[in-house]
Write a protein that holds these residues in place. Structure first.
Motif, PDB file in Angstrom:
ATOM      1  N   LYS A 149       0.844  -1.195   0.000  1.00 21.46           N
ATOM      2  CA  LYS A 149       0.000   0.000   0.000  1.00 21.46           C
ATOM      3  C   LYS A 149       0.882   1.249   0.000  1.00 21.46           C
ATOM      4  CE  LYS A 149      -3.117  -3.123   1.084  1.00 21.46           C
ATOM      5  NZ  LYS A 149      -2.514  -4.343   1.557  1.00 21.46           N
ATOM      6  N   TYR A 150       0.373   2.329  -0.575  1.00 20.64           N
ATOM      7  CA  TYR A 150       1.133   3.580  -0.587  1.00 20.64           C
ATOM      8  C   TYR A 150       1.180   4.132   0.831  1.00 20.64           C
ATOM      9  CZ  TYR A 150      -3.480   5.736  -0.536  1.00 20.64           C
ATOM     10  OH  TYR A 150      -4.758   6.096  -0.209  1.00 20.64           O
ATOM     11  N   GLY A 151       2.265   4.803   1.160  1.00 19.07           N
ATOM     12  CA  GLY A 151       2.448   5.366   2.490  1.00 19.07           C
ATOM     13  C   GLY A 151       2.916   4.345   3.516  1.00 19.07           C
ATOM     14  N   LYS A 152       3.176   3.123   3.086  1.00 21.73           N
ATOM     15  CA  LYS A 152       3.655   2.067   3.984  1.00 21.73           C
ATOM     16  C   LYS A 152       4.897   1.447   3.370  1.00 21.73           C
ATOM     17  CE  LYS A 152      -0.389   1.290   6.512  1.00 21.73           C
ATOM     18  NZ  LYS A 152      -0.488   0.990   7.918  1.00 21.73           N
ATOM     19  N   ARG A 156       1.552  -4.170   5.165  1.00 23.65           N
ATOM     20  CA  ARG A 156       0.868  -3.710   6.378  1.00 23.65           C
ATOM     21  C   ARG A 156       1.780  -3.001   7.367  1.00 23.65           C
ATOM     22  NH1 ARG A 156      -3.910  -7.869   7.966  1.00 23.65           N
ATOM     23  NH2 ARG A 156      -4.674  -8.173   5.856  1.00 23.65           N
ATOM     24  N   LYS A 157       3.088  -3.180   7.237  1.00 23.68           N
ATOM     25  CA  LYS A 157       4.025  -2.576   8.187  1.00 23.68           C
ATOM     26  C   LYS A 157       3.965  -1.053   8.087  1.00 23.68           C
ATOM     27  CE  LYS A 157       8.866  -2.664   9.504  1.00 23.68           C
ATOM     28  NZ  LYS A 157      10.207  -3.117   9.171  1.00 23.68           N
ATOM     29  N   SER A 158       3.997  -0.404   9.244  1.00 22.51           N
ATOM     30  CA  SER A 158       3.979   1.062   9.287  1.00 22.51           C
ATOM     31  C   SER A 158       5.331   1.580   9.723  1.00 22.51           C
ATOM     32  CB  SER A 158       2.905   1.565  10.256  1.00 22.51           C
ATOM     33  OG  SER A 158       1.631   1.181   9.824  1.00 22.51           O
ATOM     34  N   PHE A 159       5.589   2.855   9.434  1.00 20.53           N
ATOM     35  CA  PHE A 159       6.816   3.470   9.902  1.00 20.53           C
ATOM     36  C   PHE A 159       6.748   3.643  11.415  1.00 20.53           C
ATOM     37  CE2 PHE A 159       6.436   4.960   5.467  1.00 20.53           C
ATOM     38  CZ  PHE A 159       7.631   4.474   4.982  1.00 20.53           C
ATOM     39  N   GLN A 160       7.916   3.737  12.066  1.00 16.87           N
ATOM     40  CA  GLN A 160       7.962   3.862  13.527  1.00 16.87           C
ATOM     41  C   GLN A 160       7.284   5.156  13.950  1.00 16.87           C
ATOM     42  OE1 GLN A 160      11.852   3.361  15.177  1.00 16.87           O
ATOM     43  NE2 GLN A 160      11.184   3.715  17.269  1.00 16.87           N
TER      44      GLN A 160
END
Length: 164
Positions: A149-152, A156-160
């Motif tokens: 996904k864009y922005g990730k 599913r992993k997100s930035f800290q």
């Protein structure tokens, strides 16, 4: 209620002493599907891998992309996956397999060949269909890698998260 019974009698038969309909089962007589050389063909799929599989009576030799099974699929787990349809159907060592596989990795390719072997076995010998279907080998495993996904950074992993 009598109107319902009349309409149900048209569909099938009504059991004696009950209002429950007993519908007649339709038995499908499947014919073996073989080419001029006595082979059965099927396509198997798993993840991004697609396998074209031909089976014919023989000594149990499995050739994948021109190589022996133990050379192409070096891991014993992958070799076991390829043998599963024969074990479940009870026809180990009775069929030779010729397969070509494209796409995906080794695990997906092994699953694709397994799916193709299962479909080809039930086409060659329709009586084996029940055992293969009960084991779930005739159904394509539809699990595939989730898209990013864009922005990730990954699917599913997100930035800290930083509070400050």
């Amino acid at each position: 209620m009598a109107d319902q019974v009349n309409s149900l009698e048209e569909l099938g038969t009504v059991a004696e002493g009950t209002d429950a309909p007993v519908l007649e089962e339709t038995i499908i007589n499947r014919e073996p599907v073989r080419d001029d050389l006595g082979r059965a063909y099927a396509t198997g799929k798993r993840k991004d891998a697609v396998a074209r599989v031909w089976i014919r009576p023989g000594s149990g030799k499995v050739v994948v992309n021109g190589k022996e099974m133990d050379k192409y699929f070096a891991r014993p787990v992958l070799q076991m996956i390829l043998r599963q349809p024969f074990t479940v159907a009870g026809v180990e060592g009775e069929f030779d397999v010729q397969a070509t596989v494209k796409g995906g990795g080794l695990s997906g390719q092994a699953g694709a060949v397994k799916h193709g072997i299962s479909k080809a076995l039930q086409l060659y010998e329709p009586s084996l269909r029940a055992a293969l279907k009960a084991a779930g080998f005739l159904t394509r495993d539809s699990r595939v890698v989730e898209r990013k996904k864009y922005g990730k950074p990954k699917a599913r992993k997100s930035f800290q998260f930083s509070k400050r």
